[in-house]
Structures are given as structure tokens and as C-alpha cells.
Design an enzyme around this catalytic site. Structure first.
Site, PDB file in Angstrom:
ATOM      1  N   ASP A 158       0.677  -1.237   0.093  1.00  0.00           N
ATOM      2  CA  ASP A 158      -0.130  -0.428   0.315  1.00  0.00           C
ATOM      3  C   ASP A 158       0.703   1.273   0.069  1.00  0.00           C
ATOM      4  O   ASP A 158       1.565   1.535   0.804  1.00  0.00           O
ATOM      5  CB  ASP A 158      -0.672  -0.263   1.146  1.00  0.00           C
ATOM      6  CG  ASP A 158      -1.825   0.987   0.839  1.00  0.00           C
ATOM      7  OD1 ASP A 158      -1.072   2.110   1.032  1.00  0.00           O
ATOM      8  OD2 ASP A 158      -3.192   1.422   1.991  1.00  0.00           O
ATOM      9  N   TYR A 190      -9.326  15.869  -4.247  1.00  0.00           N
ATOM     10  CA  TYR A 190      -8.727  15.410  -5.184  1.00  0.00           C
ATOM     11  C   TYR A 190      -7.161  16.380  -5.523  1.00  0.00           C
ATOM     12  O   TYR A 190      -6.599  16.290  -6.211  1.00  0.00           O
ATOM     13  CB  TYR A 190      -9.313  15.113  -5.688  1.00  0.00           C
ATOM     14  CG  TYR A 190      -8.678  14.064  -6.819  1.00  0.00           C
ATOM     15  CD1 TYR A 190      -8.120  12.111  -7.116  1.00  0.00           C
ATOM     16  CD2 TYR A 190      -9.024  14.947  -8.357  1.00  0.00           C
ATOM     17  CE1 TYR A 190      -7.932  12.162  -8.003  1.00  0.00           C
ATOM     18  CE2 TYR A 190      -8.628  13.905  -9.885  1.00  0.00           C
ATOM     19  CZ  TYR A 190      -8.282  12.617  -9.388  1.00  0.00           C
ATOM     20  OH  TYR A 190      -7.526  11.925 -10.332  1.00  0.00           O
ATOM     21  N   ALA A 191      -8.019  17.621  -5.901  1.00  0.00           N
ATOM     22  CA  ALA A 191      -8.195  18.675  -6.484  1.00  0.00           C
ATOM     23  C   ALA A 191      -5.859  18.759  -5.930  1.00  0.00           C
ATOM     24  O   ALA A 191      -4.993  18.853  -6.519  1.00  0.00           O
ATOM     25  CB  ALA A 191      -8.379  19.205  -6.348  1.00  0.00           C
ATOM     26  N   ILE A 194     -10.194   9.996 -19.046  1.00  0.00           N
ATOM     27  CA  ILE A 194      -9.714   9.270 -19.527  1.00  0.00           C
ATOM     28  C   ILE A 194     -10.885   8.036 -18.933  1.00  0.00           C
ATOM     29  O   ILE A 194     -10.515   7.796 -17.861  1.00  0.00           O
ATOM     30  CB  ILE A 194      -8.140   9.021 -18.737  1.00  0.00           C
ATOM     31  CG1 ILE A 194      -7.172   9.596 -19.266  1.00  0.00           C
ATOM     32  CG2 ILE A 194      -7.779   7.584 -19.184  1.00  0.00           C
ATOM     33  CD1 ILE A 194      -7.106  10.261 -20.300  1.00  0.00           C
TER      34      ILE A 194
HETATM   35  P1  NAP Z   1      -7.849   3.144 -11.124  1.00  0.00           P
HETATM   36  O1  NAP Z   1      -7.953   2.099 -12.835  1.00  0.00           O
HETATM   37  O2  NAP Z   1      -8.206   2.859 -10.407  1.00  0.00           O
HETATM   38  O3  NAP Z   1      -6.277   2.558 -10.758  1.00  0.00           O
HETATM   39  C1  NAP Z   1      -5.848   3.271  -9.823  1.00  0.00           C
HETATM   40  C2  NAP Z   1      -5.071   2.404  -9.549  1.00  0.00           C
HETATM   41  O4  NAP Z   1      -3.904   3.004  -8.027  1.00  0.00           O
HETATM   42  C3  NAP Z   1      -5.016   1.082  -8.883  1.00  0.00           C
HETATM   43  O5  NAP Z   1      -4.310   0.166  -9.784  1.00  0.00           O
HETATM   44  C4  NAP Z   1      -5.418   0.752  -7.788  1.00  0.00           C
HETATM   45  O6  NAP Z   1      -5.001  -0.923  -7.553  1.00  0.00           O
HETATM   46  C5  NAP Z   1      -4.040   1.676  -7.544  1.00  0.00           C
HETATM   47  N1  NAP Z   1      -4.319   2.516  -6.129  1.00  0.00           N
HETATM   48  C6  NAP Z   1      -5.272   2.749  -5.278  1.00  0.00           C
HETATM   49  N2  NAP Z   1      -4.684   3.339  -3.516  1.00  0.00           N
HETATM   50  C7  NAP Z   1      -3.676   2.583  -3.607  1.00  0.00           C
HETATM   51  C8  NAP Z   1      -2.704   2.423  -2.655  1.00  0.00           C
HETATM   52  N3  NAP Z   1      -3.032   2.842  -1.541  1.00  0.00           N
HETATM   53  N4  NAP Z   1      -1.682   1.766  -3.186  1.00  0.00           N
HETATM   54  C9  NAP Z   1      -0.856   1.152  -3.882  1.00  0.00           C
HETATM   55  N5  NAP Z   1      -2.036   1.102  -4.675  1.00  0.00           N
HETATM   56  C10 NAP Z   1      -3.085   2.001  -4.992  1.00  0.00           C
HETATM   57  O7  NAP Z   1      -7.495   4.982 -11.494  1.00  0.00           O
HETATM   58  P2  NAP Z   1      -6.633   5.161 -13.119  1.00  0.00           P
HETATM   59  O8  NAP Z   1      -7.889   6.549 -13.731  1.00  0.00           O
HETATM   60  O9  NAP Z   1      -6.430   4.395 -13.582  1.00  0.00           O
HETATM   61  O10 NAP Z   1      -6.268   6.156 -12.225  1.00  0.00           O
HETATM   62  C11 NAP Z   1      -4.780   6.361 -12.652  1.00  0.00           C
HETATM   63  C12 NAP Z   1      -4.038   7.919 -12.248  1.00  0.00           C
HETATM   64  O11 NAP Z   1      -4.218   8.670 -13.164  1.00  0.00           O
HETATM   65  C13 NAP Z   1      -4.959   7.862 -10.734  1.00  0.00           C
HETATM   66  O12 NAP Z   1      -3.430   9.339  -9.814  1.00  0.00           O
HETATM   67  C14 NAP Z   1      -5.617   8.790 -11.338  1.00  0.00           C
HETATM   68  O13 NAP Z   1      -5.355  10.345 -10.362  1.00  0.00           O
HETATM   69  C15 NAP Z   1      -5.214   9.505 -11.871  1.00  0.00           C
HETATM   70  N6  NAP Z   1      -5.922  10.236 -13.216  1.00  0.00           N
HETATM   71  C16 NAP Z   1      -6.580   9.695 -13.290  1.00  0.00           C
HETATM   72  C17 NAP Z   1      -7.958  10.035 -14.689  1.00  0.00           C
HETATM   73  C18 NAP Z   1      -8.951   9.452 -15.412  1.00  0.00           C
HETATM   74  O14 NAP Z   1     -10.176  10.268 -15.693  1.00  0.00           O
HETATM   75  N7  NAP Z   1      -9.384   8.591 -14.970  1.00  0.00           N
HETATM   76  C19 NAP Z   1      -7.322  11.692 -14.753  1.00  0.00           C
HETATM   77  C20 NAP Z   1      -6.369  11.781 -14.130  1.00  0.00           C
HETATM   78  C21 NAP Z   1      -5.926  12.057 -13.804  1.00  0.00           C
HETATM   79  P3  NAP Z   1      -6.704  -0.851  -6.515  1.00  0.00           P
HETATM   80  O15 NAP Z   1      -7.628  -1.297  -7.679  1.00  0.00           O
HETATM   81  O16 NAP Z   1      -6.323  -2.248  -6.230  1.00  0.00           O
HETATM   82  O17 NAP Z   1      -7.072  -0.500  -5.492  1.00  0.00           O
END
Ligand code: NAP
Length: 253
Positions: free
Chosen positions: A68, A160-161, A193
Site C-alpha cells: 500500500d 483530490y484537487a 480518461i
Molecule cells: P484506477 O483504474 O482506479 O487505477 C488506480 C490504481 O491505483 C489502481 O490500480 C489501484 O489499485 C491503485 N491504488 C489505489 N490506492 C492504492 C494504494 N494505497 N496503494 C497502491 N495502489 C493503489 O484509475 P485510473 O483512472 O487508471 O487512475 C490512474 C491515475 O491517473 C490516478 O492517479 C488518477 O488520479 C489519475 N487520473 C485519472 C484520470 C481519469 O480520468 N481516469 C484523470 C486524471 C488523472 P486497486 O484497484 O487495487 O485499489
């Protein structure tokens, strides 16, 4: 002249590298020849995609470390284990992140603290542990995944912001501290995304968001992992402290 990006011989670490944007980053780096260590909380989620990775790994390997990122002591041990196994870390992609949305008057202390702990403190723990090996190696590429929300702000996402804006300021500071050691530190600020994170939004909200995006569509995880690949490669060797927007024009600085 050829511009094929080749990361053979490079070792990468990707947090949250088994889903969404992180999985796309893992696949892209493997396809470019790098070895990838995934850090995540859930072994079952990793094992559900391991066979997909087997198909594209080429000669490079991949591995999983259950950890984690918001646990400082645990992350310290995990990074030490990765170094023990692989000997070095050339590329670090800080991708893991969470949301706990609520308007301010309804936001609990837990919602605030959890988002800051994972998204900002977690990134600090990892970079602090990894950078000492990069300093010794006099080389490294660190790529931090921020968000358009960290630049524009968003109602219902003050936690988050704040964390994502903090990542941009952290990126600039660490880039200044370690540029002389040949360590590059950059951020990517994705817009909306298509992943689990955005699948939670209902269709009306999605349609309203699309109206704010000049390209009139959500991005794909590959749009972000392509930018990661560029920042991980020597094609970006005069870029540090930058934030690359991958947002379809949604926010322009
Ligand atoms: P996602 O599919 O929910 O992926 C998030 C990942 O982070 C998951 O693999 C999750 O693992 C892991 N994670 C969360 N908490 C954790 C912890 N405490 N320790 C280790 N791993 C942890 O979302 P995503 O959209 O791909 O997001 C990836 C990144 O892009 C994030 O930083 C997000 O803020 C950023 N982002 C996303 C978007 C968008 O529109 N999707 C836009 C801007 C920025 P588990 O599933 O096991 O919890």
C-alpha cells in the site's frame, strides 16, 4: 533517422500498474523492452492480468509487489526488495491514486486524509526511497501522474484537487533538487480518461464533461501511456519539472 523508442535494459516501477492507466503504462513499457515491477495492493488483480503481460513481455520480465503506497514503512521495504531483485530502478511511474468526492461541507476528515495520504504522501514515500538509488546511479526518470483537476480545481473534489496540485509543485521542486544528478522529474496531467475511475460517473455527467472538451471525447489510457513512454525515454532529455497536459484541450494554461 529512426525514432523507435527502445527501453531494453531499463528497469521500471509502476504503482497501480495492473489496472486503468497504470496497466496501459505497464504494457507500453514492456512493449518498449523495459522490465516492469508493479506495486499494488491486490495480488488477485495482478494475477488476473498476468497472462496478458506474458504475451507482450518479450525478453523483459515483470513482477508484482503487494504494498500500500500510503504505508511509509511498507513502501521502504518494498523498494529495498525491488532493488535486491533487480539491482536498479531507471524509471519510476507514480500512477496509483484514488478519489473520495464530496462537497466541502460534507467532506469527512477521513475522505480528506485518505486522498492526501494515498495521492500525495504515498508519492512522497516512494520518491524518497527510490531517488537515493537514482542518485547513486546518476540517472533516473520519474513520472508523476497528476490530473487536470489539480490545475483547474473542481467542485466536489477539494481533496483530490489539492493532492494533484501538490504533485505538480512536488515535481517542480524535486526536478530542481536533482537535475544536477541527471534525474528527470516530470508530471502528466490527464483530463478525463476512460477507466474505472471515470466509469463511476453517470451518462449525463459524462455528456456534460464532453461539452467542455474541445476534442469532444474522453481520452484512452494509451493517450497517457504514450506520454509516459516519451518522458521515460531519452527523447525527453531536455525536459524536467514540466507538466504535460493530456486532456483533449479541456484546460489550457
Ligand atoms: P484506477 O483504474 O482506479 O487505477 C488506480 C490504481 O491505483 C489502481 O490500480 C489501484 O489499485 C491503485 N491504488 C489505489 N490506492 C492504492 C494504494 N494505497 N496503494 C497502491 N495502489 C493503489 O484509475 P485510473 O483512472 O487508471 O487512475 C490512474 C491515475 O491517473 C490516478 O492517479 C488518477 O488520479 C489519475 N487520473 C485519472 C484520470 C481519469 O480520468 N481516469 C484523470 C486524471 C488523472 P486497486 O484497484 O487495487 O485499489
Amino acid at each position: 533517422m529512426s525514432f523507435c523508442i527502445d527501453l531494453k535494459g531499463k528497469n521500471a516501477v509502476v504503482t497501480g500498474g495492473y489496472s486503468g492507466i497504470g496497466l496501459s503504462v505497464t504494457k507500453t513499457l514492456l512493449a518498449a523492452g523495459a522490465k516492469v515491477a508493479i506495486i499494488g495492493k491486490n495480488y488477485d488483480k495482478f494475477s488476473s492480468i498476468a497472462s496478458e503481460l506474458e504475451k507482450i513481455k518479450g525478453n523483459a520480465g515483470f513482477s508484482f509487489y503487494e504494498s500500500d503506497i500510503s504505508d511509509s514503512g511498507g513502501i521502504s521495504k518494498t523498494i529495498a526488495n525491488i532493488i535486491l531483485q533487480d539491482g536498479k530502478i531507471d524509471i519510476l511511474v507514480n500512477n496509483a491514486g484514488i478519489t473520495k468526492d464530496a462537497i466541502l461541507i460534507k467532506m469527512s476528515d477521513d475522505d480528506w486524509n485518505e486522498v492526501i495520504n494515498v495521492n500525495l504522501n504515498g508519492l512522497f514515500y516512494i520518491v524518497k526511497n527510490v531517488i537515493k538509488y537514482m542518485i547513486k546511479a546518476k540517472a533516473g526518470k520519474i513520472i508523476n501522474i497528476s490530473s487536470v483537476i489539480g490545475e483547474s480545481g473542481n467542485a466536489g473534489q477539494a481533496n483530490y484537487a489539492s493532492a494533484k496540485a501538490g504533485i505538480i509543485a512536488f515535481t517542480k521542486s524535486i526536478a530542481k533538487e536533482y537535475a544536477s544528478r541527471n534525474i528527470y522529474v516530470n508530471a502528466i496531467a490527464p483530463g478525463f480518461i476512460g477507466t474505472n475511475m471515470t466509469d463511476k460517473l453517470n451518462e449525463t455527467v459524462k455528456d456534460n464533461i464532453k461539452k467542455e472538451i474541445p476534442l469532444n471525447r474522453f481520452g484512452a489510457p494509451e493517450d497517457v501511456s504514450n506520454a509516459v513512454l516519451f518522458l521515460a525515454s531519452n527523447l525527453s532529455d531536455y525536459i524536467t519539472g514540466a507538466t504535460i497536459d493530456v486532456n483533449g484541450g479541456m484546460y489550457m494554461r
